[in-house]
Design a protein around this motif. Structure first.
Motif, PDB file in Angstrom:
ATOM      1  N   UNK A  90       0.805  -1.049   0.071  1.00 39.06           N
ATOM      2  CA  UNK A  90       0.047  -0.121   0.003  1.00 39.06           C
ATOM      3  C   UNK A  90       0.916   1.427  -0.045  1.00 39.06           C
ATOM      4  N   UNK A  91       1.778   1.148   0.580  1.00 46.15           N
ATOM      5  CA  UNK A  91       2.870   2.307   0.980  1.00 46.15           C
ATOM      6  C   UNK A  91       3.269   2.692  -0.746  1.00 46.15           C
ATOM      7  N   UNK A  92       3.331   1.673  -1.533  1.00 49.90           N
ATOM      8  CA  UNK A  92       4.206   1.821  -2.735  1.00 49.90           C
ATOM      9  C   UNK A  92       3.232   2.765  -3.623  1.00 49.90           C
ATOM     10  N   UNK A  93       2.069   2.846  -3.333  1.00 48.52           N
ATOM     11  CA  UNK A  93       0.845   3.722  -3.969  1.00 48.52           C
ATOM     12  C   UNK A  93       0.879   5.147  -3.659  1.00 48.52           C
ATOM     13  N   UNK A  94       1.737   5.536  -2.647  1.00 45.12           N
ATOM     14  CA  UNK A  94       1.696   6.877  -2.130  1.00 45.12           C
ATOM     15  C   UNK A  94       2.583   7.642  -3.210  1.00 45.12           C
ATOM     16  N   UNK A  95       2.167   8.711  -3.101  1.00 47.24           N
ATOM     17  CA  UNK A  95       2.856   9.857  -3.985  1.00 47.24           C
ATOM     18  C   UNK A  95       4.213   9.881  -4.072  1.00 47.24           C
ATOM     19  N   UNK A  96       4.763  10.122  -2.878  1.00 47.51           N
ATOM     20  CA  UNK A  96       5.994   9.927  -2.691  1.00 47.51           C
ATOM     21  C   UNK A  96       6.900   8.772  -3.364  1.00 47.51           C
ATOM     22  N   UNK A  97       6.144   7.859  -3.455  1.00 45.47           N
ATOM     23  CA  UNK A  97       6.861   6.604  -4.071  1.00 45.47           C
ATOM     24  C   UNK A  97       6.677   6.496  -5.549  1.00 45.47           C
ATOM     25  N   UNK A 129      15.192  15.728  -9.827  1.00 46.82           N
ATOM     26  CA  UNK A 129      14.987  15.503 -11.391  1.00 46.82           C
ATOM     27  C   UNK A 129      13.817  16.378 -11.901  1.00 46.82           C
ATOM     28  N   UNK A 130      13.867  16.567 -12.882  1.00 49.37           N
ATOM     29  CA  UNK A 130      12.977  17.597 -13.614  1.00 49.37           C
ATOM     30  C   UNK A 130      11.427  17.395 -13.636  1.00 49.37           C
ATOM     31  N   UNK A 131      11.352  15.996 -13.662  1.00 46.62           N
ATOM     32  CA  UNK A 131       9.734  15.597 -13.927  1.00 46.62           C
ATOM     33  C   UNK A 131       9.475  15.012 -12.204  1.00 46.62           C
ATOM     34  N   UNK A 132      10.168  14.199 -11.669  1.00 45.76           N
ATOM     35  CA  UNK A 132       9.875  13.539 -10.420  1.00 45.76           C
ATOM     36  C   UNK A 132      10.019  14.176  -9.315  1.00 45.76           C
ATOM     37  N   UNK A 133      10.559  15.670  -9.329  1.00 42.48           N
ATOM     38  CA  UNK A 133      10.599  16.174  -8.053  1.00 42.48           C
ATOM     39  C   UNK A 133       9.178  16.768  -7.755  1.00 42.48           C
ATOM     40  N   UNK A 134       8.242  16.798  -8.601  1.00 41.08           N
ATOM     41  CA  UNK A 134       6.870  17.047  -8.328  1.00 41.08           C
ATOM     42  C   UNK A 134       6.149  16.444  -7.484  1.00 41.08           C
ATOM     43  N   UNK A 135       6.844  15.219  -7.394  1.00 41.96           N
ATOM     44  CA  UNK A 135       6.160  13.970  -6.367  1.00 41.96           C
ATOM     45  C   UNK A 135       6.891  13.855  -5.210  1.00 41.96           C
ATOM     46  N   UNK A 136       8.091  14.397  -5.167  1.00 44.32           N
ATOM     47  CA  UNK A 136       9.227  13.911  -4.307  1.00 44.32           C
ATOM     48  C   UNK A 136       9.858  15.174  -3.747  1.00 44.32           C
ATOM     49  N   UNK A 189      14.598   8.398   4.298  1.00 47.71           N
ATOM     50  CA  UNK A 189      14.445   7.108   3.831  1.00 47.71           C
ATOM     51  C   UNK A 189      13.412   6.904   2.704  1.00 47.71           C
ATOM     52  N   UNK A 190      12.552   8.213   2.508  1.00 45.20           N
ATOM     53  CA  UNK A 190      11.608   8.414   1.572  1.00 45.20           C
ATOM     54  C   UNK A 190      11.716   9.515   0.729  1.00 45.20           C
TER      55      UNK A 190
END
Length: 509
Positions: A275-282, A491-498, A508-509
């Motif tokens: 379930x944690x894998x589905x979180x936005x940060x992951x 990262x130019x794209x992933x930073x919006x999620x992390x 660690x996340x």
């Protein structure tokens, strides 16, 4: 920059404080663990050879045997189009797909080493049942047991190698898995060539010899230590530090051990890792963990591995010539794995993906064009055309063998944080096995109906996946496995999620 950037050249945080030596103990543990790849490789190599053997077809697949004999002197795309025959190959991968979720639980709670041992036992039992098979049902059940073994092995071994390896040489050691896979394929080709002359039970020997890598993996696994990451996750801190000091060859492991403790605290707070894998940060890990192993199979490489003897026979090569040709291509695969091991930590993952993608695309297009012009007219291919096909297939294999082959396992094994690592690797194996089974089940019927178009289809897939890598995969070489999360923040794209972590430590996340 399309690929994103680093926090710094070492990955940020405490990475610059890490110390290590490449010890004999590290080499031993990684080589032994990597033998799990030989299970996967031996099966990939042996199944295609067995399905082209007349004695095997006469015993279980009479219609296919009759069709093969009827077109003995004729090149025919549809010679081996039999869905039950392809189920013999693909059933293993469906079983591996399902078993990887059970393997995730074992890997996380009992350790990577236990999963490796479970995989060896199941593969051993499947090999025995296949060798003794009296009907198709026994064959399929045996294949399913082999699949469970591969599900456990492929779930645990890449994690084990990534966690045991120092960050600066992680790619090299992780690719031992790909190397043993390739060696297993090559050995299987020699075995198939030798046993084909043993009538009528040579195919039984070919399938039964799968017990050898299973036994090596089991008894070698008994001598393996658990990874420091897994020991920390289980609360065995003293033992974890002792193992870490031994594999790093130094007592000065405070920085790396502190990172493991921080990652473990985050992991302990996660009760439901799937379930944690589905979180936005992951989201970055989940997307890459699904797409990379799926794309690995959609390159078309495993179609060549599964059915190399069958494919070459369908393309007009004789029995011996087809085995020679498949041995050449699998020898190229071993050579490519060695090249990748030597260079991946120097040149990086992205460069190998992109450079090899160009070669794979061009090779598949040329193969499709040659077949469109010269094949399918009821006449054997000339020696010149046959040689050209083998050459371009070898170019494709060399490109795949140093890129999507090893990196399809390496990159997913190093991108997940500790709290979702075993669950993430299960998703990786699940996607890999689903598309492996799908390609195995559909390739021969697709070859029959799409003819040369199947190779152009694979070329199109290679183009799509290369574009995906260019825009969405940051470079992970030499970044400590517990600090990969910094890459998403830059990262130019992933930073919006992390978004960046709070100042003062590693989350660690």
């Amino acid at each position: 920059m399309a690929g994103g950037g680093f926090v710094d050249s070492a990955g940020g945080a405490r990475a610059e404080l890490y110390e290590h030596k490449v010890t004999w103990y590290l080499i031993f543990t990684c080589i032994v663990a990597a033998m799990g790849g030989s299970l996967f490789g031996y099966d990939l190599g042996v199944s295609g050879g067995v399905t082209s053997m007349d004695d095997f077809l006469k015993e279980f697949f009479h219609k296919t045997y009759a069709r093969k004999q009827a077109h003995l002197k004729e090149t025919d795309y549809c010679k081996y189009d039999d869905q039950i025959l392809t189920l013999f190959t693909s059933s293993l991968y469906y079983a591996a797909l399902l078993s990887t979720f059970g393997a995730s639980h074992v890997t996380r709670n009992r350790g990577r080493r236990i999963s490796i041992l479970c995989g060896a036992v199941s593969f051993f039992l499947g090999a025995i049942l296949n060798a003794a098979a009296q009907n198709i049902a026994m064959l399929i059940i045996g294949r399913c047991l082999l699949g469970v073994g591969i599900g456990f092995g492929n779930q645990a071994v890449p994690l084990y190698l990534s966690e045991m390896s120092p960050p600066k040489v992680r790619g090299r050691f992780n690719q031992l898995f790909q190397l043993t896979t390739c060696v297993g394929i090559l050995i299987a080709n020699f075995v198939n060539y030798g046993v084909e002359k043993i009538h009528p039970w040579g195919w039984r020997l070919s399938l039964g010899l799968a017990v050898v890598p299973a036994l090596i993996m089991f008894f070698g696994g008994l001598a393996l230590p658990e990874t420091p990451n897994s020991l920390v996750e289980q609360g065995r801190l003293k033992e974890a530090r002792e193992v870490l000091e031994r594999v790093r060859g130094t007592k000065n492991v405070d920085a790396e051990f502190s990172d493991l403790l921080d990652a473990s605290k985050a992991a302990q707070a996660v009760e439901k890792p799937f379930r944690n894998l589905l979180q936005r940060k992951n989201r970055p890990q989940l997307v890459l963990g699904i797409c990379i192993p799926s794309f690995q199979q959609l390159t078309g490489m495993n179609s060549i591995l599964f059915y190399a003897p069958v494919l070459f026979q369908s393309l007009g090569f004789g029995n011996n010539a087809s085995l020679y040709s498949s041995t050449i291509t699998n020898g190229a695969l071993v050579l490519a794995a060695l090249i990748s091991m030597h260079s991946v930590d120097k040149f990086g993952r992205r460069k190998f993906f992109l450079e090899a993608g160009v070669e794979m695309f061009i090779s598949m297009v040329i193969i499709g064009i040659i077949l469109a012009l010269k094949f399918g007219k009821g006449e054997p291919l000339s020696k010149g055309v046959s040689a050209a096909l083998v050459i371009f297939i070898c170019i494709f294999v060399l490109a795949y063998g140093r890129s999507w082959g090893p990196l399809g396992w390496l990159v997913p094994s190093e991108i997940f944080p500790l709290e979702t690592r075993s669950a993430g690797q299960s998703i990786v194996v699940c996607c890999n096995m689903f598309f492996t089974a799908l390609v195995a089940q559909c390739f021969l019927v697709s070859l029959c109906h799409l003819r040369y178009g199947i190779f152009l289809l694979f070329a199109g897939m290679v183009l799509i996946m290369s574009i995906f890598i260019y825009f969405l995969l940051p470079e992970t070489k030499q970044v400590p496995i517990e600090e990969i999360h910094f890459l998403w923040q830059e990262h130019w794209f992933w930073k919006r999620y992390c978004p960046p972590a709070e100042k003062g430590g590693i989350t660690g996340v």
